[in-house]
Design a protein around this motif. Structure first.
Motif, short mmCIF file in Angstrom:
data_model
loop_
_atom_site.label_atom_id
_atom_site.label_comp_id
_atom_site.label_asym_id
_atom_site.label_seq_id
_atom_site.Cartn_x
_atom_site.Cartn_y
_atom_site.Cartn_z
N PHE A 78 4.14 -13.55 -3.18
CA PHE A 78 4.97 -14.19 -4.19
C PHE A 78 6.22 -14.43 -3.27
O PHE A 78 7.13 -13.52 -3.19
CB PHE A 78 5.54 -13.05 -5.28
CG PHE A 78 5.90 -13.78 -6.45
CD1 PHE A 78 5.31 -14.66 -7.47
CD2 PHE A 78 7.39 -13.70 -6.87
CE1 PHE A 78 5.72 -15.22 -8.37
CE2 PHE A 78 7.82 -14.35 -7.85
CZ PHE A 78 7.07 -15.09 -8.65
N GLU A 79 6.57 -15.62 -3.06
CA GLU A 79 7.92 -16.18 -2.27
C GLU A 79 8.54 -17.36 -3.07
O GLU A 79 7.59 -18.23 -3.64
CB GLU A 79 7.76 -16.61 -0.91
CG GLU A 79 7.16 -15.65 0.10
CD GLU A 79 6.61 -15.99 1.28
OE1 GLU A 79 6.61 -17.37 1.51
OE2 GLU A 79 6.79 -15.21 2.16
N TRP A 100 3.38 -18.14 -6.16
CA TRP A 100 2.41 -17.32 -5.36
C TRP A 100 1.94 -18.56 -4.16
O TRP A 100 1.75 -19.63 -4.53
CB TRP A 100 1.35 -17.09 -6.20
CG TRP A 100 1.44 -16.11 -7.04
CD1 TRP A 100 1.71 -15.89 -8.50
CD2 TRP A 100 1.40 -14.72 -6.66
NE1 TRP A 100 1.90 -14.76 -8.80
CE2 TRP A 100 1.92 -13.73 -7.56
CE3 TRP A 100 1.21 -13.87 -5.47
CZ2 TRP A 100 1.77 -12.41 -7.71
CZ3 TRP A 100 1.16 -12.68 -5.32
CH2 TRP A 100 1.52 -11.83 -6.57
N GLY A 149 9.67 -17.73 -5.79
CA GLY A 149 9.52 -17.92 -7.38
C GLY A 149 7.98 -18.41 -7.57
O GLY A 149 7.48 -18.95 -8.73
N THR A 158 12.21 -11.92 -17.21
CA THR A 158 12.13 -11.91 -15.82
C THR A 158 11.36 -10.78 -15.16
O THR A 158 10.51 -11.13 -14.46
CB THR A 158 13.63 -12.30 -15.24
OG1 THR A 158 14.37 -13.14 -15.79
CG2 THR A 158 13.46 -12.58 -13.79
N GLU A 159 11.97 -9.70 -15.74
CA GLU A 159 11.19 -8.72 -14.55
C GLU A 159 9.83 -8.44 -15.24
O GLU A 159 8.76 -8.32 -14.57
CB GLU A 159 11.82 -7.34 -15.23
CG GLU A 159 11.40 -6.04 -14.42
CD GLU A 159 11.95 -4.77 -14.78
OE1 GLU A 159 11.59 -3.74 -14.26
OE2 GLU A 159 13.01 -4.81 -15.77
N SER A 160 9.55 -8.83 -16.58
CA SER A 160 8.16 -8.72 -17.19
C SER A 160 7.36 -9.73 -16.63
O SER A 160 6.01 -9.51 -16.15
CB SER A 160 8.15 -8.92 -18.59
OG SER A 160 6.99 -9.03 -19.08
N ASP A 161 7.68 -10.94 -16.15
CA ASP A 161 7.15 -11.78 -15.48
C ASP A 161 6.71 -11.69 -13.98
O ASP A 161 5.64 -11.93 -13.49
CB ASP A 161 7.85 -13.35 -15.43
CG ASP A 161 7.97 -14.01 -16.92
OD1 ASP A 161 7.22 -13.78 -17.82
OD2 ASP A 161 8.75 -15.04 -17.19
N CYS A 162 7.53 -11.06 -13.35
CA CYS A 162 7.37 -10.45 -11.97
C CYS A 162 6.34 -9.55 -11.93
O CYS A 162 5.27 -9.65 -11.17
CB CYS A 162 8.70 -10.01 -11.35
SG CYS A 162 9.91 -11.36 -10.92
N ILE A 163 6.48 -8.47 -12.98
CA ILE A 163 5.21 -7.51 -13.05
C ILE A 163 3.92 -8.20 -13.39
O ILE A 163 3.02 -7.95 -12.86
CB ILE A 163 5.65 -6.39 -13.96
CG1 ILE A 163 6.89 -5.81 -13.67
CG2 ILE A 163 4.56 -5.51 -14.18
CD1 ILE A 163 7.50 -4.85 -14.50
N ALA A 174 2.88 -11.20 -12.67
CA ALA A 174 2.31 -11.88 -11.59
C ALA A 174 1.48 -10.91 -10.69
O ALA A 174 0.56 -11.19 -10.03
CB ALA A 174 3.73 -12.59 -10.62
N ARG A 175 2.29 -9.72 -10.41
CA ARG A 175 1.68 -8.69 -9.62
C ARG A 175 0.17 -8.17 -10.41
O ARG A 175 -0.86 -7.89 -9.68
CB ARG A 175 2.32 -7.51 -9.57
CG ARG A 175 1.72 -6.53 -8.58
CD ARG A 175 2.98 -5.26 -8.12
NE ARG A 175 2.27 -4.33 -7.42
CZ ARG A 175 2.78 -2.97 -7.45
NH1 ARG A 175 4.13 -2.80 -8.05
NH2 ARG A 175 2.28 -2.14 -6.75
#
Length: 197
Positions: A183-184, A188, A186, A144-149, A151-152
């Protein structure tokens, strides 16, 4: 190898080593850079070693040299400088390649924090640090953290017109920074450029 057997026999017999300890390298930026170059050379030698013990020894030597270079950069330039951030990233990369993901995670996060402070959250230097951190998070099963990073990372790649590597090796299409996104919930979402600035 014979020397290590002889040292072990000498220790068992109670004979003290007559070898002198090598002097510490001078504490200069040139010495830190030299240590970094020596660490890179050790990694290259290790990659070419057919013997696992020799490979391990070379990689441990590289880790020691990267660590020593990092300590020199921290001492000479400060713990919060771009030189230190680069040294943190190099040691983190080496640890990640060797499978020491937890240790690499700490170093990557420190490097990212320094880069964001000095270059800003949208800089190319931050993009590099985020990419490394995202990959390391995958190895740590922090998906989950990897996916958020990631996305950035994707946003920064479009901002800097950097083409990500496509899975099949083909170049990917990248749109320029004409559309700002946040990113809101879940996903973009587009934001008008005047609001984003």
């Amino acid at each position: 190898r014979l020397a290590s057997i002889q040292r072990r026999k000498d220790r068992e017999a109670g004979i003290k080593s007559t070898r002198k300890k090598l002097p510490e390298p001078p504490e200069t930026l040139e010495a830190a850079e030299r240590l970094t170059q020596e660490a890179m050379a050790a990694v290259m030698r290790g990659d070419k070693c057919p013997d696992r013990a020799d490979k391990k020894r070379e990689f441990e030597d590289a880790e020691r040299r990267y660590g020593h270079a990092l300590r020199l950069y921290e001492k000479l330039t400060g713990k919060d400088t771009m030189e230190t951030a680069i040294a943190l990233n190099r040691l983190g990369w080496h640890l990640k390649v060797r499978g020491k993901y937890s240790a690499a995670d700490t170093l990557y996060r420190r490097s990212l924090a320094i880069r964001e402070k000095h270059k800003g959250p949208r800089s190319m230097e931050v993009l590099v640090a985020l990419s490394n951190l995202a990959e390391n998070c995958r190895h740590l099963k922090k998906h989950t953290e990897s996916d958020c990073i990631m996305a950035r990372v994707a946003f920064l790649r479009t901002l800097h017109h950097v083409k990500p590597a496509a899975p099949d090796g083909a170049s990917a299409k990248v749109q320029g920074p004409k559309v700002w996104q946040v990113f809101e919930d879940g996903a973009w979402k587009d934001v008008p450029a005047e609001v984003a600035q």
